[in-house]
Design a protein around this motif. Sequence first.
Motif, PDB file in Angstrom:
ATOM      1  N   LEU A  19      40.235  35.403  45.016  1.00 32.94           N
ATOM      2  CA  LEU A  19      40.408  36.458  44.020  1.00 32.94           C
ATOM      3  C   LEU A  19      39.070  36.882  43.416  1.00 32.94           C
ATOM      4  O   LEU A  19      38.860  38.061  43.123  1.00 32.94           O
ATOM      5  N   ALA A  20      38.163  35.936  43.237  1.00 32.69           N
ATOM      6  CA  ALA A  20      36.834  36.268  42.715  1.00 32.69           C
ATOM      7  C   ALA A  20      36.079  37.157  43.700  1.00 32.69           C
ATOM      8  O   ALA A  20      35.405  38.110  43.298  1.00 32.69           O
ATOM      9  N   ARG A  21      36.199  36.868  44.995  1.00 36.93           N
ATOM     10  CA  ARG A  21      35.567  37.719  46.019  1.00 36.93           C
ATOM     11  C   ARG A  21      36.126  39.128  45.966  1.00 36.93           C
ATOM     12  O   ARG A  21      35.397  40.109  46.037  1.00 36.93           O
ATOM     13  N   LEU A  22      37.447  39.237  45.847  1.00 38.52           N
ATOM     14  CA  LEU A  22      38.079  40.555  45.778  1.00 38.52           C
ATOM     15  C   LEU A  22      37.649  41.302  44.513  1.00 38.52           C
ATOM     16  O   LEU A  22      37.439  42.520  44.543  1.00 38.52           O
ATOM     17  N   ARG A  23      37.509  40.593  43.414  1.00 38.84           N
ATOM     18  CA  ARG A  23      37.065  41.214  42.167  1.00 38.84           C
ATOM     19  C   ARG A  23      35.639  41.742  42.318  1.00 38.84           C
ATOM     20  O   ARG A  23      35.320  42.832  41.835  1.00 38.84           O
ATOM     21  N   ARG A  24      34.776  40.998  43.032  1.00 35.08           N
ATOM     22  CA  ARG A  24      33.411  41.473  43.261  1.00 35.08           C
ATOM     23  C   ARG A  24      33.406  42.740  44.107  1.00 35.08           C
ATOM     24  O   ARG A  24      32.624  43.657  43.861  1.00 35.08           O
ATOM     25  N   VAL A  25      34.290  42.801  45.109  1.00 30.71           N
ATOM     26  CA  VAL A  25      34.403  44.015  45.937  1.00 30.71           C
ATOM     27  C   VAL A  25      34.865  45.182  45.065  1.00 30.71           C
ATOM     28  O   VAL A  25      34.311  46.282  45.121  1.00 30.71           O
ATOM     29  N   ARG A  26      35.895  44.955  44.254  1.00 29.40           N
ATOM     30  CA  ARG A  26      36.399  46.007  43.370  1.00 29.40           C
ATOM     31  C   ARG A  26      35.316  46.473  42.404  1.00 29.40           C
ATOM     32  O   ARG A  26      35.130  47.672  42.183  1.00 29.40           O
ATOM     33  N   ASP A  27      34.572  45.534  41.838  1.00 31.04           N
ATOM     34  CA  ASP A  27      33.492  45.887  40.915  1.00 31.04           C
ATOM     35  C   ASP A  27      32.401  46.695  41.620  1.00 31.04           C
ATOM     36  O   ASP A  27      31.848  47.632  41.046  1.00 31.04           O
ATOM     37  N   ARG A  28      32.101  46.341  42.869  1.00 29.79           N
ATOM     38  CA  ARG A  28      31.096  47.094  43.642  1.00 29.79           C
ATOM     39  C   ARG A  28      31.574  48.515  43.874  1.00 29.79           C
ATOM     40  O   ARG A  28      30.810  49.471  43.753  1.00 29.79           O
ATOM     41  N   ILE A  29      32.848  48.688  44.204  1.00 31.19           N
ATOM     42  CA  ILE A  29      33.395  50.027  44.401  1.00 31.19           C
ATOM     43  C   ILE A  29      33.313  50.825  43.101  1.00 31.19           C
ATOM     44  O   ILE A  29      32.902  51.986  43.096  1.00 31.19           O
ATOM     45  N   ASP A  30      33.683  50.211  41.984  1.00 35.15           N
ATOM     46  CA  ASP A  30      33.636  50.897  40.693  1.00 35.15           C
ATOM     47  C   ASP A  30      32.201  51.282  40.314  1.00 35.15           C
ATOM     48  O   ASP A  30      31.968  52.351  39.761  1.00 35.15           O
ATOM     49  N   ARG A  31      31.260  50.425  40.622  1.00 36.23           N
ATOM     50  CA  ARG A  31      29.869  50.654  40.255  1.00 36.23           C
ATOM     51  C   ARG A  31      29.189  51.683  41.160  1.00 36.23           C
ATOM     52  O   ARG A  31      28.436  52.529  40.694  1.00 36.23           O
ATOM     53  N   ASP A  32      29.463  51.616  42.459  1.00 38.29           N
ATOM     54  CA  ASP A  32      28.748  52.439  43.443  1.00 38.29           C
ATOM     55  C   ASP A  32      29.634  53.484  44.096  1.00 38.29           C
ATOM     56  O   ASP A  32      29.406  53.857  45.238  1.00 38.29           O
ATOM     57  N   TYR A  33      30.645  53.987  43.381  1.00 33.02           N
ATOM     58  CA  TYR A  33      31.586  54.931  43.972  1.00 33.02           C
ATOM     59  C   TYR A  33      30.915  56.197  44.488  1.00 33.02           C
ATOM     60  O   TYR A  33      31.392  56.827  45.417  1.00 33.02           O
ATOM     61  N   ALA A  34      29.791  56.588  43.901  1.00 42.09           N
ATOM     62  CA  ALA A  34      29.119  57.819  44.303  1.00 42.09           C
ATOM     63  C   ALA A  34      28.244  57.627  45.540  1.00 42.09           C
ATOM     64  O   ALA A  34      27.797  58.603  46.128  1.00 42.09           O
ATOM     65  N   ARG A  35      28.014  56.409  45.930  1.00 39.86           N
ATOM     66  CA  ARG A  35      27.210  56.131  47.122  1.00 39.86           C
ATOM     67  C   ARG A  35      28.116  55.999  48.335  1.00 39.86           C
ATOM     68  O   ARG A  35      29.294  55.676  48.199  1.00 39.86           O
ATOM     69  N   PRO A  36      27.556  56.213  49.515  1.00 43.28           N
ATOM     70  CA  PRO A  36      28.366  55.984  50.722  1.00 43.28           C
ATOM     71  C   PRO A  36      28.722  54.501  50.840  1.00 43.28           C
ATOM     72  O   PRO A  36      27.852  53.637  50.813  1.00 43.28           O
ATOM     73  N   LEU A  37      30.004  54.209  50.906  1.00 48.65           N
ATOM     74  CA  LEU A  37      30.490  52.837  51.058  1.00 48.65           C
ATOM     75  C   LEU A  37      31.429  52.797  52.250  1.00 48.65           C
ATOM     76  O   LEU A  37      32.130  53.760  52.524  1.00 48.65           O
ATOM     77  N   ASN A  38      31.434  51.675  52.941  1.00 50.23           N
ATOM     78  CA  ASN A  38      32.412  51.502  54.015  1.00 50.23           C
ATOM     79  C   ASN A  38      32.984  50.098  53.957  1.00 50.23           C
ATOM     80  O   ASN A  38      32.361  49.169  53.453  1.00 50.23           O
ATOM     81  N   VAL A  39      34.188  49.976  54.466  1.00 44.75           N
ATOM     82  CA  VAL A  39      34.917  48.714  54.370  1.00 44.75           C
ATOM     83  C   VAL A  39      34.222  47.584  55.131  1.00 44.75           C
ATOM     84  O   VAL A  39      34.132  46.471  54.611  1.00 44.75           O
ATOM     85  N   PRO A  40      33.698  47.806  56.358  1.00 41.83           N
ATOM     86  CA  PRO A  40      33.011  46.696  57.021  1.00 41.83           C
ATOM     87  C   PRO A  40      31.833  46.140  56.230  1.00 41.83           C
ATOM     88  O   PRO A  40      31.627  44.925  56.179  1.00 41.83           O
ATOM     89  N   ALA A  41      31.069  47.010  55.574  1.00 47.27           N
ATOM     90  CA  ALA A  41      29.940  46.529  54.763  1.00 47.27           C
ATOM     91  C   ALA A  41      30.440  45.744  53.555  1.00 47.27           C
ATOM     92  O   ALA A  41      29.869  44.702  53.207  1.00 47.27           O
ATOM     93  N   LEU A  42      31.503  46.218  52.918  1.00 49.10           N
ATOM     94  CA  LEU A  42      32.079  45.487  51.787  1.00 49.10           C
ATOM     95  C   LEU A  42      32.599  44.123  52.232  1.00 49.10           C
ATOM     96  O   LEU A  42      32.439  43.126  51.523  1.00 49.10           O
ATOM     97  N   ALA A  43      33.206  44.080  53.407  1.00 49.67           N
ATOM     98  CA  ALA A  43      33.725  42.805  53.932  1.00 49.67           C
ATOM     99  C   ALA A  43      32.580  41.829  54.211  1.00 49.67           C
ATOM    100  O   ALA A  43      32.685  40.640  53.903  1.00 49.67           O
ATOM    101  N   ARG A  44      31.491  42.339  54.788  1.00 48.84           N
ATOM    102  CA  ARG A  44      30.331  41.472  55.049  1.00 48.84           C
ATOM    103  C   ARG A  44      29.792  40.887  53.759  1.00 48.84           C
ATOM    104  O   ARG A  44      29.480  39.702  53.680  1.00 48.84           O
ATOM    105  N   GLU A  45      29.665  41.730  52.730  1.00 53.01           N
ATOM    106  CA  GLU A  45      29.157  41.247  51.439  1.00 53.01           C
ATOM    107  C   GLU A  45      30.077  40.202  50.818  1.00 53.01           C
ATOM    108  O   GLU A  45      29.615  39.287  50.150  1.00 53.01           O
ATOM    109  N   ALA A  46      31.376  40.357  51.039  1.00 57.48           N
ATOM    110  CA  ALA A  46      32.339  39.404  50.477  1.00 57.48           C
ATOM    111  C   ALA A  46      32.467  38.153  51.342  1.00 57.48           C
ATOM    112  O   ALA A  46      33.086  37.178  50.921  1.00 57.48           O
TER     113      ALA A  46
END
Length: 115
Positions: A19-46
Amino acid sequence: MCRPGWGSARAEARRLEGLARLRRVRDRIDRDYARPLNVPALAREAGLPVGVLVLSFGEAYGRTPHAYLTARRAERAAYAEHTGQPVHTGQLGRAGRAGTTVRNREAAGAGPVLR
């Protein structure tokens, strides 16, 4: 030999770490929503496989990471429009006006006025 409650305590610790990993992903999306994000990169970071991230995120937050990102962008565009601020497609992480309008209409029911 392990005590009887240790197995369940370890399972709970793993669940909380997930759950902490998922919260970090959610926080990254909230923080960097204006930047190009993709799910594979988010998964790698998590540190999770893409499929596990998508399923776990969906269970925890009710939508996939991509759907969550799209909704956040639509919310921010609607807020900017409501406050009279110009909405630029570059701020929303999309290449063109058509994609921005279509996605916002799907997520929020109306597209922003783009300038």
